[in-house]
Every structure is written in structure tokens, then in C-alpha cells.
Scaffold this motif. Structure first.
Motif, PDB file in Angstrom:
ATOM      1  N   CYS A 122       1.281  -1.306  -0.400  1.00 36.63           N
ATOM      2  CA  CYS A 122      -0.323   0.067  -0.142  1.00 36.63           C
ATOM      3  C   CYS A 122       0.852   0.970  -0.152  1.00 36.63           C
ATOM      4  N   CYS A 153       0.060   3.374   4.006  1.00 35.83           N
ATOM      5  CA  CYS A 153       0.073   2.902   4.918  1.00 35.83           C
ATOM      6  C   CYS A 153       1.814   2.190   5.282  1.00 35.83           C
ATOM      7  N   CYS A 192      -4.732  -0.495  -0.329  1.00 35.17           N
ATOM      8  CA  CYS A 192      -5.058  -1.672   1.286  1.00 35.17           C
ATOM      9  C   CYS A 192      -6.381  -1.847   2.037  1.00 35.17           C
ATOM     10  N   CYS A 220      -6.907   4.369   4.044  1.00 31.17           N
ATOM     11  CA  CYS A 220      -5.667   4.960   2.786  1.00 31.17           C
ATOM     12  C   CYS A 220      -5.959   4.909   1.734  1.00 31.17           C
TER      13      CYS A 220
HETATM   14 ZN   LIG Z   1      -2.796   0.868   3.383  1.00 29.31          ZN
END
Ligand SMILES: [Zn+2]
Length: 186
Positions: free
Chosen positions: A143, A146, A162, A167
Motif C-alpha cells: 500500500c 501505509c 490496502c 488509505c
Molecule cells: Zn494502506
């Protein structure tokens, strides 16, 4: 404050990746948080995986990790992250896979014979083994917000985040996110 596992924390799409993602902001030494530092959270993760985990149908309800096997689970977690993160970034090395396979074997050797429920560590080892043998390695992603590892199970492999709801939106509002990090529940 009591920590609660939510569906977002099982965005990895595979049990072994959700376990790897139990370290938040792994690459940021100042902000990283190990959710498994609290033993109670490892046990509640096993419960939550049955509700939220992508492989809950495969493994069913998970038994907690025996105290003597926790260290091996954490070693497997680190080997899982190192191998797949490097593989996705095209910096994989054969020894990372060897380390992962050894960590999987160590967990399986230490597993107690079970009747009924698999323990979290045993199921995680089986999940990691399936991922390592995957014939579709391009479904594994990191991702960009993050840093979590996730398995893109979408038909056209189009997932970027993700978890789009967390996100994806956070990236759109990055400045806001940095201001309110404490409230976002990351
Ligand atoms: Zn993420």
C-alpha cells in the motif's frame, strides 16, 4: 485505551499478511507500533481473524498461540514481511525465501497436535506457505499510503490501496491526516 481489531486491520487479504501488518508504520522508527507487543492483542487477533480475515473459510475459528510458540510466530511474521516486501519491490534475495521457509518449518515443528481448531501460528505458517508458492506473484502489493502488504484478489488486479475507504481517502486528504493522526485510529 483498549485496542480493538477492526475489519480494516485485515485488509491484507491473507492471514500471513494480516499478521505481518500487525506492525503499523514499520518503516518509520519514530511512529511504528507493534500491535503484537501486547500478548492479549495476539489472542484477540486470533478471534478477530475469524470474523474479518480473508482466509477465515479456509482455517475456521483459530485457537490462540501457545505461550511457548509466540516467539516463533513473531519470527515468522518478520520473515514473511522481509521476503514479500523485497519480492514485490524486485529486491528479493534467495535467502529471504530460505529464512521464510525455515520460519514456517519452525512453527509447524512446534505446533501442538490439534483436535479441531488450528492455532493462529499454525494457520499463519500455512497461509505464508501458500503465498510463497503462489503462481500469481503480481497480486502481491504494498500500500503506497501505509506500507502494508496486501493480496489483490480483484479480477483485474486493479487495487492500489490496502483499503480504499481508509488509505485511499487518507491520501486525498494527506495534510488533514497528518494533523489528525491521533484521531484516525491508525
Ligand atoms: Zn494502506
Amino acid at each position: 485505551m483498549t485496542f480493538t481489531w477492526t475489519a480494516h486491520r485485515f485488509a491484507g487479504g491473507a492471514l500471513a499478511l494480516d499478521v505481518a501488518n500487525s506492525i503499523i508504520l514499520r518503516a518509520d522508527p519514530e511512529r511504528r507500533i507493534d500491535r503484537f507487543a501486547d500478548v492479549a492483542a495476539i489472542d484477540s487477533f486470533a478471534e478477530a481473524a475469524n470474523r474479518f480475515g480473508a482466509e477465515s473459510a479456509r482455517f475456521g475459528a483459530l485457537a490462540p498461540v501457545a505461550a511457548e510458540n509466540r516467539g516463533r510466530l513473531l519470527q515468522l511474521r518478520e520473515a514473511t514481511d522481509r521476503h514479500f516486501r523485497a519480492a514485490i519491490s524486485a529486491t528479493g534475495r534467495p535467502e529471504f525465501l530460505a529464512d521464510l521457509l525455515e520460519a514456517i518449518a519452525a512453527v509447524l515443528r512446534g505446533s501442538l497436535p490439534h483436535v479441531g481448531a488450528l492455532s493462529l501460528d499454525t494457520a499463519t505458517a500455512q497461509s505464508a506457505l501458500s503465498l510463497a508458492a503462489s503462481t500469481e506473484p503480481d497480486r502481491l502489493k504494498i500500500c503506497p499510503n501505509c506500507g502494508w502488504l496486501f493480496l489483490d484478489r480483484s479480477r483485474n488486479r486493479s487495487r492500489t490501496w490496502c483499503d480504499m475507504a481508509v488509505c485511499g481517502n487518507r491520501t486525498k486528504a494527506k495534510r488533514h491526516y497528518h494533523r489528525n493522526r491521533e484521531e484516525t485510529g491508525l
